[in-house]
Design a protein around this motif. Structure first.
Motif, PDB file in Angstrom:
ATOM      1  N   LEU A 418       0.859  -1.188   0.000  1.00 11.94           N
ATOM      2  CA  LEU A 418       0.000   0.000   0.000  1.00 11.94           C
ATOM      3  C   LEU A 418       0.889   1.230   0.000  1.00 11.94           C
ATOM      4  N   VAL A 420       1.020   5.254   0.102  1.00 12.36           N
ATOM      5  CA  VAL A 420       0.199   6.385   0.534  1.00 12.36           C
ATOM      6  C   VAL A 420       0.946   7.684   0.248  1.00 12.36           C
ATOM      7  N   ARG A 451      -5.834   4.932   9.598  1.00  9.96           N
ATOM      8  CA  ARG A 451      -6.849   4.464   8.655  1.00  9.96           C
ATOM      9  C   ARG A 451      -6.472   3.170   7.943  1.00  9.96           C
ATOM     10  N   TYR A 452      -5.182   2.970   7.676  1.00 10.51           N
ATOM     11  CA  TYR A 452      -4.810   1.877   6.785  1.00 10.51           C
ATOM     12  C   TYR A 452      -3.877   0.827   7.376  1.00 10.51           C
TER      13      TYR A 452
END
Length: 454
Positions: A418, A420, A451-452
């Motif tokens: 991921l 960001v 959040r992630y």
């Protein structure tokens, strides 16, 4: 505890393990409650459940049904007071109320309830939590209901614009959010962890402590020197053995030109071509453009200038040592990169075009800050440094999340499971990122972690 036992008589719960049922057959019952900190419960969680993060409560059963003992050895309830305090503040009640809620939750686990088995099991345990708390006259909702409320609160605000993200973070400590999605978070410094004042905000400090306490390792990947990063983290009490960064922690520095391994040992170093370094130094003198040459944890320059001083006073790099000549500078240290400092306009219209052509295939230019132009060895990057460190640590890109803002972060963002990007970042970095969060002045990195990461 008697209320809990009484509730088991004639219990209609389908999912409860009924190994403990006839509590009247025991002469006495033994139960211990241990109050501890996050670090202690984290180690216990790792040892007993192979979960390397802090949690709020653990239940460790000692009951062996086949042993016909006159004493019912229920076991141990271990509660982290640090996590309990955070949850109490978020849920609007006292610490003692939260500890009571956690005791009820832990006791029910010892009595055979397990909310993780199925949705039905969760509902049954939730019902018993509420019943016990109400019967005892204790304040607050049960732990399962509180976690459910927190998740509902987060999901109902998921689509809000960037400016509202921080108001709707996942609530720290909620039961459903303990398991991390990633083992590591690789994070940039300038424009990412640092705001426009080159500081780590209190909100970001809290987020870093939170993810670290839950077993997620934060690794710094930056164009800065290691000494600069350590000094910055010292200011917020996050440097050293139990902090985020130290001389004994892994990291990627100077745009991937210096990589340190799991014990802080140097595993990679790449020096700039001496001919490129010489040409850059001569250009600096002839055109009066301030230049800093980085040699591991040293900064060297050829003349005093406010921009040279700002690298120390604003960006926390080591104070520049003024060399009497180009020859002295080249002889005094192995140089990994050089940095020109000027206005963003001069960098964009003059310095970058000139040095992109002048270096040829001997080196390349990168930018992390608009008014800074860096010349680094060809074939190197922050992303390649991160990849090298992953191999050294024995982890895969699928196990990491990366947070950055500038063009020098692009490879790292693409590499991670991921990527960001912060909204203040370059258009190129935002184009390759999986998600875009708030800016560095709005604690975007902290927002991304909450959040992630879980």
């Amino acid at each position: 505890m008697k209320l809990a036992f009484d509730g088991l008589n004639g219990s209609v719960y389908k999912t409860r393990d009924n190994a403990i049922s006839d509590v009247g057959g025991f002469e006495s019952v033994e139960l211990s409650v241990l109050l501890c900190n996050d670090e202690f419960i984290r180690k216990l969680n790792k040892e007993w459940r192979n979960e390397d993060h802090a949690t709020d409560v653990l239940s460790l059963s000692q009951h062996v049904p086949d042993l016909k003992l006159p004493i019912l050895m229920l076991g141990d309830i271990v509660i982290s007071v640090e996590t309990a305090a955070r949850q109490a503040e978020e849920r609007g009640h006292s610490l003692i109320d939260e500890i009571r809620i956690l005791m009820v939750h832990g006791l029910l686990h010892l009595l055979g309830f397990d909310h993780e088995v199925s949705d039905e099991a969760e509902l049954e345990m939730e019902k018993e939590e509420e019943l016990l708390l109400k019967s005892l006259g204790w304040k607050g909702k049960g732990l399962i209901q509180s976690a459910h409320d927190a998740e509902t609160h987060v999901n109902s605000h998921e689509e809000k614009p960037d400016g509202e993200l921080l108001k709707d973070r996942k609530r720290e400590g909620s039961l459903r959010f303990y398991k991390p999605k990633f083992k590591y978070i690789f994070c940039d410094m300038d424009g990412t962890l640092l705001n426009s004042k080159s500081q780590i905000s209190s909100t970001t400090v809290k987020a870093l402590k939170e993810v670290s306490s839950r077993g997620v390792k934060v690794v710094i990947a930056t164009g800065k020197s290691r000494s600069a990063v350590i000094n910055i983290f010292k200011e917020v009490d996050l440097a050293g053995k139990d902090g985020i960064v130290s001389e004994f922690s892994p990291g990627v520095f100077l745009q991937g030109l210096l990589v340190y391994g799991k014990q802080g040992q140097e595993i990679f170093r790449k020096n700039l071509d001496p001919s490129v370094c010489r040409e850059a130094c001569l250009y600096s003198l002839e055109n009066k453009v301030p230049l800093i040459a980085f040699g591991k944890d040293r900064c060297l320059s050829l003349f005093d200038h406010p921009s040279v001083d700002s690298l120390h006073t604003v960006y926390n790099e080591p104070k520049a040592e003024i060399m009497p000549s180009v020859e002295h500078l080249l002889a005094d240290a192995d140089i990994q990169k050089v940095l020109f400092l000027d206005t963003p306009e001069v960098v964009a219209t003059t310095l970058r075009p000139y040095w992109s052509q002048a270096t040829g295939d001997r080196a390349k230019v990168v930018q992390a800050v608009p008014g800074h132009l860096e010349i680094v060895p060809a074939g190197t990057s922050k992303g390649s440094g991160v990849n090298m460190l992953l191999d050294h640590l024995g982890i895969t890109p699928k196990e990491i999340m990366a947070i950055g803002d500038a063009e020098n972060d692009i490879e790292m963002l693409e590499l991670a499971s991921l990527g960001v990007a912060l909204s203040n970042g370059s258009e190129k970095s935002k184009a390759v990122a999986n998600v875009i969060v708030a800016s560095n002045d709005e604690d975007g990195a902290a927002d991304a972690m909450y959040r992630y990461a879980f």
